[in-house]
Design a protein around this motif. Structure first.
Motif, mmCIF file in Angstrom:
data_model
loop_
_atom_site.group_PDB
_atom_site.id
_atom_site.type_symbol
_atom_site.label_atom_id
_atom_site.label_comp_id
_atom_site.label_asym_id
_atom_site.label_seq_id
_atom_site.Cartn_x
_atom_site.Cartn_y
_atom_site.Cartn_z
ATOM 1 N N VAL A 236 0.836 -1.190 0.000
ATOM 2 C CA VAL A 236 0.000 0.000 0.000
ATOM 3 C C VAL A 236 0.874 1.245 0.000
ATOM 4 C CG1 VAL A 236 -0.160 0.105 2.527
ATOM 5 C CG2 VAL A 236 -1.966 1.127 1.136
ATOM 6 N N ASP A 237 0.415 2.268 -0.696
ATOM 7 C CA ASP A 237 1.066 3.577 -0.706
ATOM 8 C C ASP A 237 0.096 4.576 -0.073
ATOM 9 O OD1 ASP A 237 3.290 2.590 -1.989
ATOM 10 O OD2 ASP A 237 2.588 3.141 -3.989
ATOM 11 N N LEU A 238 0.547 5.221 0.996
ATOM 12 C CA LEU A 238 -0.299 6.175 1.709
ATOM 13 C C LEU A 238 0.260 7.579 1.526
ATOM 14 C CD1 LEU A 238 -0.780 4.204 5.061
ATOM 15 C CD2 LEU A 238 -2.308 4.271 3.082
ATOM 16 N N THR A 239 -0.494 8.407 0.832
ATOM 17 C CA THR A 239 -0.088 9.795 0.659
ATOM 18 C C THR A 239 -0.347 10.543 1.966
ATOM 19 O OG1 THR A 239 -0.657 9.752 -1.688
ATOM 20 C CG2 THR A 239 -0.440 11.916 -0.653
ATOM 21 N N VAL A 240 0.704 11.138 2.506
ATOM 22 C CA VAL A 240 0.562 11.863 3.764
ATOM 23 C C VAL A 240 -0.190 13.168 3.502
ATOM 24 C CG1 VAL A 240 1.788 12.961 5.672
ATOM 25 C CG2 VAL A 240 2.666 10.853 4.661
ATOM 26 N N PRO A 241 -1.222 13.461 4.293
ATOM 27 C CA PRO A 241 -1.954 14.723 4.088
ATOM 28 C C PRO A 241 -1.018 15.922 4.198
ATOM 29 C CG PRO A 241 -3.100 13.294 5.639
ATOM 30 C CD PRO A 241 -1.768 12.662 5.386
ATOM 31 N N GLU A 242 -1.381 16.991 3.514
ATOM 32 C CA GLU A 242 -0.590 18.213 3.611
ATOM 33 C C GLU A 242 -0.601 18.695 5.052
ATOM 34 O OE1 GLU A 242 -0.163 22.511 1.284
ATOM 35 O OE2 GLU A 242 -1.858 21.167 0.891
ATOM 36 N N LEU A 243 0.583 18.963 5.567
ATOM 37 C CA LEU A 243 0.721 19.339 6.969
ATOM 38 C C LEU A 243 0.984 20.835 7.099
ATOM 39 C CD1 LEU A 243 3.029 16.398 8.148
ATOM 40 C CD2 LEU A 243 0.540 16.572 8.369
ATOM 41 N N PRO A 244 0.614 21.419 8.237
ATOM 42 C CA PRO A 244 0.875 22.852 8.445
ATOM 43 C C PRO A 244 2.373 23.148 8.472
ATOM 44 C CG PRO A 244 -0.674 21.986 10.082
ATOM 45 C CD PRO A 244 -0.096 20.813 9.367
ATOM 46 N N LEU A 245 2.713 24.416 8.274
ATOM 47 C CA LEU A 245 4.085 24.916 8.406
ATOM 48 C C LEU A 245 5.057 24.247 7.446
ATOM 49 C CD1 LEU A 245 4.162 25.078 12.301
ATOM 50 C CD2 LEU A 245 3.829 26.972 10.739
ATOM 51 N N ASN A 246 4.561 23.867 6.275
ATOM 52 C CA ASN A 246 5.409 23.291 5.226
ATOM 53 C C ASN A 246 6.081 21.987 5.640
ATOM 54 O OD1 ASN A 246 4.747 25.570 3.771
ATOM 55 N ND2 ASN A 246 6.705 26.593 4.087
ATOM 56 N N LEU A 247 5.526 21.284 6.617
ATOM 57 C CA LEU A 247 6.143 20.052 7.106
ATOM 58 C C LEU A 247 6.062 18.948 6.058
ATOM 59 C CD1 LEU A 247 4.782 20.012 10.762
ATOM 60 C CD2 LEU A 247 7.183 20.209 10.088
ATOM 61 N N LYS A 248 7.174 18.198 5.915
ATOM 62 C CA LYS A 248 7.238 17.040 5.027
ATOM 63 C C LYS A 248 7.704 15.832 5.829
ATOM 64 C CE LYS A 248 6.174 19.533 1.429
ATOM 65 N NZ LYS A 248 4.826 19.422 0.820
#
Length: 275
Positions: A236-248
């Motif tokens: 499975v590939d899980l796209t991480v939701p866009e996080l605040p403060l430009n976090l990756k």
């Protein structure tokens, strides 16, 4: 007669001297007590003013973070913000803040293909924040956090639900993600198990199982092909939701309570791209 006169004079003189000194000592003690009370009250006022200013700034940051979460099609409870370090007003005048701690309870966001990722708590810390007083007054210039880190945990029940294979159970064992599930083969049910690799690439969490085995599983080509096909379904590939403060997302680690992810960013502009 001479001695009597001297003694008589000495008595009243001593009494007069004592009555002159006592009021002076009392006035001195009163002034000292008054000064101490004044300093205590002044300290309380300054502490109260400092806390009021910090609380106001924390509410403002919380509102901005909440707006950013909504803009990213994500949700959370009201962000809880704490500006670390005291006194706060000294940091304002200096233009540098030790740490801004932001907690987003029950954060969730889109993970691609109609899926949603949830974490009970997204814990964010911005450190080495440079916010010159002139910039705060005028609104011109940059407010920059030298480093921002965020952590959260996705529980295993949720990960298994996203993989969507009946009976799949996930857990952490010796620092690795392991899984087990019942598989039908040759009219029988076998409990297969195996370990998975967890990697992050371009903000996508990739889960891949390998070395899947089962006690009593026949070593025949048809069964091997069945197991190989099943293993592919576990990927499975899980796209991480866009996080605040430009976090990756930078790292994902199996923990007893779920997959713990660590996200980061450096030199984040809080007044233009972050907050």
């Amino acid at each position: 007669m001479y001695l009597f006169v001297v003694a008589s004079r000495g008595g009243p003189v001593g009494e007069v001297y004592g009555t002159q000194q006592r009021p002076r000592k009392r006035r001195g003690r009163r002034l000292l007590i008054t000064l101490i009370v004044f300093l205590v009250l002044l300290g309380a006022v300054l502490v109260g003013l400092d806390r009021f200013a910090a609380s106001y700034a924390e509410r403002m940051i919380s509102d901005r973070v909440a707006e950013q979460v909504a803009d990213q099609q994500a949700t959370s409870e009201k962000p809880d913000v704490t500006i670390e370090g005291v006194p706060f007003l000294t940091q304002v005048l200096d233009g540098r803040y030790q740490e801004i701690h932001i907690q987003l309870p029950h954060f969730s966001g889109p993970a691609g293909n109609g899926r949603t990722l949830r974490t009970d708590l997204l814990d964010v810390r911005a450190t080495d924040v440079d916010a010159p007083l002139d910039t705060l007054r005028s609104g011109n210039g940059d407010i920059v956090a030298g480093a921002v880190t965020g952590t959260g945990t996705i529980d295993y029940a949720q990960v298994a639900e996203l993989i969507n294979q009946p009976g799949l159970k996930l857990a952490e064992q010796n620092g690795k993600l392991v899984g087990s599930a019942p598989v039908q083969a040759l009219g029988q049910t076998f409990d297969v198990s195996g370990a998975a690799t967890v990697a992050v690439k371009d903000n996508v969490v990739q889960i891949r199982f390998s070395d899947v085995t089962a006690a009593g599983l026949p070593d025949v080509p048809i069964v091997k092909n069945l197991i190989a096909s099943y293993v592919q379904k576990l990927a499975v590939d899980l796209t991480v939701p866009e996080l605040p403060l430009n976090l990756k997302v930078q790292k994902v680690e199996p923990q007893p309570d779920g997959l713990r992810f660590t996200a980061g960013a450096t030199n984040v502009p809080l007044n233009t791209g972050g907050l």
